[in-house]
Design an enzyme around this catalytic site. Sequence first.
Site, PDB file in Angstrom:
ATOM      1  N   HIS A 103      51.521 -34.489  64.250  1.00  0.00           N
ATOM      2  CA  HIS A 103      51.363 -33.224  63.521  1.00  0.00           C
ATOM      3  C   HIS A 103      50.087 -33.319  62.688  1.00  0.00           C
ATOM      4  CE1 HIS A 103      54.501 -30.371  64.361  1.00  0.00           C
ATOM      5  NE2 HIS A 103      55.399 -31.328  64.391  1.00  0.00           N
ATOM      6  N   ASP A 108      53.957 -28.879  60.939  1.00  0.00           N
ATOM      7  CA  ASP A 108      55.250 -29.293  60.382  1.00  0.00           C
ATOM      8  C   ASP A 108      55.435 -28.720  58.978  1.00  0.00           C
ATOM      9  OD1 ASP A 108      53.072 -30.887  59.635  1.00  0.00           O
ATOM     10  OD2 ASP A 108      54.283 -32.692  59.360  1.00  0.00           O
ATOM     11  N   TYR A 303      41.458 -17.520  72.149  1.00  0.00           N
ATOM     12  CA  TYR A 303      42.051 -16.580  71.190  1.00  0.00           C
ATOM     13  C   TYR A 303      41.033 -15.562  70.707  1.00  0.00           C
ATOM     14  CZ  TYR A 303      45.776 -20.086  70.913  1.00  0.00           C
ATOM     15  OH  TYR A 303      46.781 -20.954  71.196  1.00  0.00           O
ATOM     16  N   GLU A 380      51.794 -33.126  49.887  1.00  0.00           N
ATOM     17  CA  GLU A 380      53.060 -32.369  49.891  1.00  0.00           C
ATOM     18  C   GLU A 380      53.299 -31.627  48.572  1.00  0.00           C
ATOM     19  OE1 GLU A 380      55.701 -35.561  50.940  1.00  0.00           O
ATOM     20  OE2 GLU A 380      55.701 -34.997  53.068  1.00  0.00           O
TER      21      GLU A 380
END
Length: 400
Positions: A103, A108, A303, A380
């Site tokens: 990841h 995630d 994209y 985090e």
Amino acid sequence: MTDDATLLAAARADAAWVVDLRRRLHRRPEVGLQLPQTQAIVLEALAGLPVEVTTGTSTSSVVAVLRGARPGPTYLLRGDMDALPLQEDTGLDFASEIPGAMHACGHDTHVAMLLGAARLLAERRDELAGQVVFMVQPGEEGHHGARYMLDEGLLDAVPEAPVSGAFAIHISTSFPTGTINVRPGPLMAAADHFRITLQGAGGHASTPHVTADPVPVAAEIVLALQAMVTRRVDVFDPAVVTVGHIAAGTTNNIIPATAFLEGTIRTLSAERRADVVARVQRVAEKVAEAHELTAVFERVEGYPVTVNDSVVAGQVEARAAALLGTEASVPMPDPLMGAEDFSYVLERVPGAMAFLGACPPDLVPGESPGNHSNLVVFDEAALPAGTALYARMALDALAG
Ligand SMILES: [Zn+2]
């Protein structure tokens, strides 16, 4: 209505749940459109919530619908959940346990923040006039996962109220931790992959005049493409053309019969995109023709441009400032030339994507290992800001 301080405090109070979910996903990364283990973790995390869940038929996507206490419009929040084919070398104690998968783009964290927001919003259903659609998509990393979900009726997940607004967050170590970075208009580029195969005629390296040597022609095409970009493209609607791979020949005394080039075209408007794709083809074919070779041009469509609605981008900026403090809401001067398939959603409904900074505080944003690096570490501590902002966007859109 839940005020900003209360919402942020609630997100912080739930941070351990979000981090735990994120780390579980991080240990078991899956790549592409079929993510069965990831999907199972998402479904388990949604299980206790008052949401209607459907799963994709062509991919392992998940759509969850939260119905508010009163009728109203439908607002979409998106998180992507796929990983990259990359060996993780961070040494984190929750590092990938899957060889060759990581990841490394932080998807995630997107899933964890999105489902954290689902928990905050489920507790506040009585404040919602309308529905929240949680779009949990596979295959963002070049697999067009969002397009599959749109084809399967994502925007009509609530038949009586089609999705009328959308918001997504992307985490990045290029920005200081905890900051929200957004801009109106183009946020990310269109990306198209091209391949050029030159057909010449091989022979002895000492007698080029009886061959049709593709090597100097390949070199000339590389340079002509750069001249095309600087001479034919308006600097105020820019383009990047990069030839990233070139291959021809086997040894010093053979002129090869063919040469191969491939690269990427990055643009910030649909008009420039079509224009530059056509010009790359023209340059390749005409330079080859000038030297009596042929060029076969092939475009692999990537994209489209990710375009933020200017009103919504302004709302994101204002709400991030109110929620997180003015210093945490940072307007982006320029788009990024990466690409993102949330662009497909933003082509259909007005909305925005914002970047959440997550550079670890002991590192320098933009200099630390970035997204897609085998060494990238996301802070985090930034996650509650993202969780709260997802929830804030939906609460305000469905305030009634
Ligand atoms: Zn990404």
